[in-house]
Design an enzyme around this catalytic site. Structure first.
Site, short mmCIF file in Angstrom:
data_model
loop_
_atom_site.label_atom_id
_atom_site.label_comp_id
_atom_site.label_asym_id
_atom_site.label_seq_id
_atom_site.Cartn_x
_atom_site.Cartn_y
_atom_site.Cartn_z
N TYR A 154 58.60 84.47 54.07
CA TYR A 154 57.15 84.34 53.79
C TYR A 154 56.81 84.93 52.42
O TYR A 154 55.88 84.49 51.76
CB TYR A 154 56.35 85.01 54.91
N LYS A 161 48.47 87.19 52.05
CA LYS A 161 47.76 87.37 53.33
C LYS A 161 47.34 88.84 53.51
O LYS A 161 46.28 89.10 54.08
CB LYS A 161 48.64 86.92 54.50
N1 LIG Z 1 50.49 76.96 60.20
C1 LIG Z 1 50.75 78.23 60.47
O1 LIG Z 1 51.81 78.59 61.01
C2 LIG Z 1 49.73 79.27 60.12
C3 LIG Z 1 49.77 80.53 60.76
C4 LIG Z 1 48.84 81.49 60.43
C5 LIG Z 1 47.88 81.22 59.46
N2 LIG Z 1 47.85 79.99 58.84
C6 LIG Z 1 46.83 79.76 57.83
O2 LIG Z 1 45.95 78.75 58.28
C7 LIG Z 1 45.30 78.19 57.16
C8 LIG Z 1 45.32 76.66 57.27
O3 LIG Z 1 46.63 76.20 57.12
P1 LIG Z 1 47.28 75.10 58.09
O4 LIG Z 1 48.46 75.73 58.71
O5 LIG Z 1 46.25 74.46 58.94
O6 LIG Z 1 47.88 74.04 57.04
P2 LIG Z 1 47.25 72.77 56.29
O7 LIG Z 1 48.28 72.35 55.31
O8 LIG Z 1 46.80 71.76 57.29
O9 LIG Z 1 45.96 73.39 55.56
C9 LIG Z 1 46.04 74.09 54.33
C10 LIG Z 1 44.84 73.59 53.53
O10 LIG Z 1 44.70 74.30 52.30
C11 LIG Z 1 44.11 73.40 51.40
N3 LIG Z 1 44.20 73.83 50.00
C12 LIG Z 1 45.32 74.12 49.30
N4 LIG Z 1 44.99 74.43 48.03
C13 LIG Z 1 43.63 74.35 47.95
C14 LIG Z 1 42.68 74.53 46.90
N5 LIG Z 1 43.05 74.88 45.66
N6 LIG Z 1 41.35 74.37 47.17
C15 LIG Z 1 40.95 74.04 48.43
N7 LIG Z 1 41.80 73.82 49.45
C16 LIG Z 1 43.12 73.97 49.21
C17 LIG Z 1 44.89 72.10 51.65
O11 LIG Z 1 44.20 70.98 51.12
C18 LIG Z 1 44.94 72.10 53.16
O12 LIG Z 1 43.85 71.41 53.71
C19 LIG Z 1 46.01 78.74 55.93
O13 LIG Z 1 45.29 79.85 55.42
C20 LIG Z 1 47.33 79.21 56.51
O14 LIG Z 1 47.96 80.19 55.72
C21 LIG Z 1 48.75 79.02 59.17
#
Ligand SMILES: NC(=O)c1ccc[n+]([C@@H]2O[C@H](COP(=O)([O-])OP(=O)(O)OC[C@H]3O[C@@H](n4cnc5c(N)ncnc54)[C@H](O)[C@@H]3O)[C@@H](O)[C@H]2O)c1
Length: 255
Positions: A154, A161
């Site tokens: 990570y 984060k």
């Molecule tokens: N998937 C996991 O395992 C997980 C676990 C914990 C937390 N998260 C967090 O959840 C959140 C959503 O991620 P996800 O897993 O749904 O993936 P995802 O890829 O579906 O969503 C990530 C989003 O970030 C957007 N993004 C990236 N750069 C950007 C910018 N410059 N301006 C605006 N938007 C931008 C992308 O367009 C995308 O819609 C993130 O913060 C991620 O770190 C994910």
């Protein structure tokens, strides 16, 4: 109108596929009485196509969260669809490949700064851009991945984060006077586009499946989305600066 979020107006960022955590948040929010405005980044036509799969068609506003111009225009763009906001969902994360997958010692500041700009600083930027539309009782909710530990692969996203978790506490501090809450959901690993971009992500998947006391479904975004809804609702009126773990209980268990 009935439901947990009856009458609430939400701005939801971060939809890119129907596996996005933000998609589940938007869907459940609509099913629970909220009016949803989405923002999309980059491939807007794709986001618009995904938005059509929601129970109600939702407008999509372009937002690159690192663009001062987009942020400055956001409130006016949102006002074209709703007359105010009760909640804002930050579901955004990005780090260049060099920052992930074991590259911690070699990633350049240029790449790390991109990760921090998009994934950490943007939490404050988004909240401030939406603030003119918000009033007491409003809530900002973001998504983190437990940053109290160093995880394999990570790397700088973990640092981003950790910064996000701190930024949420500072937002809680600075917006508390205006009656606005800031809370995060710490989700376990979920198979989204962002997760797929992390080389070695399957290490998390295997660990979680084996250790989470409640078990863990890597393809079910709904538990994390439900927690977001709860934090956006009126049922956490005195909670801010908090992190709610939605990880099957993994964080509470040693070795
Ligand atoms: N998937 C996991 O395992 C997980 C676990 C914990 C937390 N998260 C967090 O959840 C959140 C959503 O991620 P996800 O897993 O749904 O993936 P995802 O890829 O579906 O969503 C990530 C989003 O970030 C957007 N993004 C990236 N750069 C950007 C910018 N410059 N301006 C605006 N938007 C931008 C992308 O367009 C995308 O819609 C993130 O913060 C991620 O770190 C994910």
């Amino acid at each position: 109108m009935s439901g947990l979020l009856a009458g609430k107006r939400l701005l939801v960022t971060g939809v890119i596929t129907d596996a996005s955590i933000a998609f589940s948040v938007a869907k459940l929010a609509q099913e629970n009485g909220a009016q949803v405005v989405l923002t999309g980044y980059g491939r807007l036509s794709l986001v618009e196509r995904i938005a059509k799969r929601l129970p109600e068609p939702a407008p999509v506003i372009e937002l690159d969260v690192t663009s001062a111009e987009h942020l400055a225009g956001l409130a006016d763009r949102v006002r074209e669809h709703v007359d105010g906001l009760d909640g804002v969902v930050h579901s955004i994360g990005f780090a260049p490949q060099s920052c992930l997958g074991g590259g911690f010692l070699d990633a350049s500041w240029e790449d790390v700064s991109t990760a921090l700009h998009v994934s950490t600083y943007s939490y404050k930027s988004l909240a401030m851009a939406a603030l003119p539309l918000m009033s007491p009782g409003g809530a900002v909710v973001g998504l983190t991945f437990d940053a109290t530990k160093a995880w394999p692969v990570y790397d700088w996203m973990g640092v981003a984060k950790a910064g996000l978790e701190s930024a949420s506490r500072y937002l809680a501090l600075h917006l508390g006077k205006q009656g606005i809450r800031s809370n995060l959901v710490a989700a376990g690993p979920l198979r989204t586009m962002a997760a797929r971009s992390i080389p070695g992500f399957e290490q998390f998947e295997d660990a979680w499946a084996g250790r989470a006391p409640l078990g863990w479904d890597l393809t079910d975004q709904e538990p994390a989305a439900r927690a977001c809804l709860a934090l956006l609702s009126d049922w956490f009126p005195a909670t801010t600066g908090e992190i709610v773990h939605v990880d099957g209980g993994y964080h509470a268990i040693g070795a």
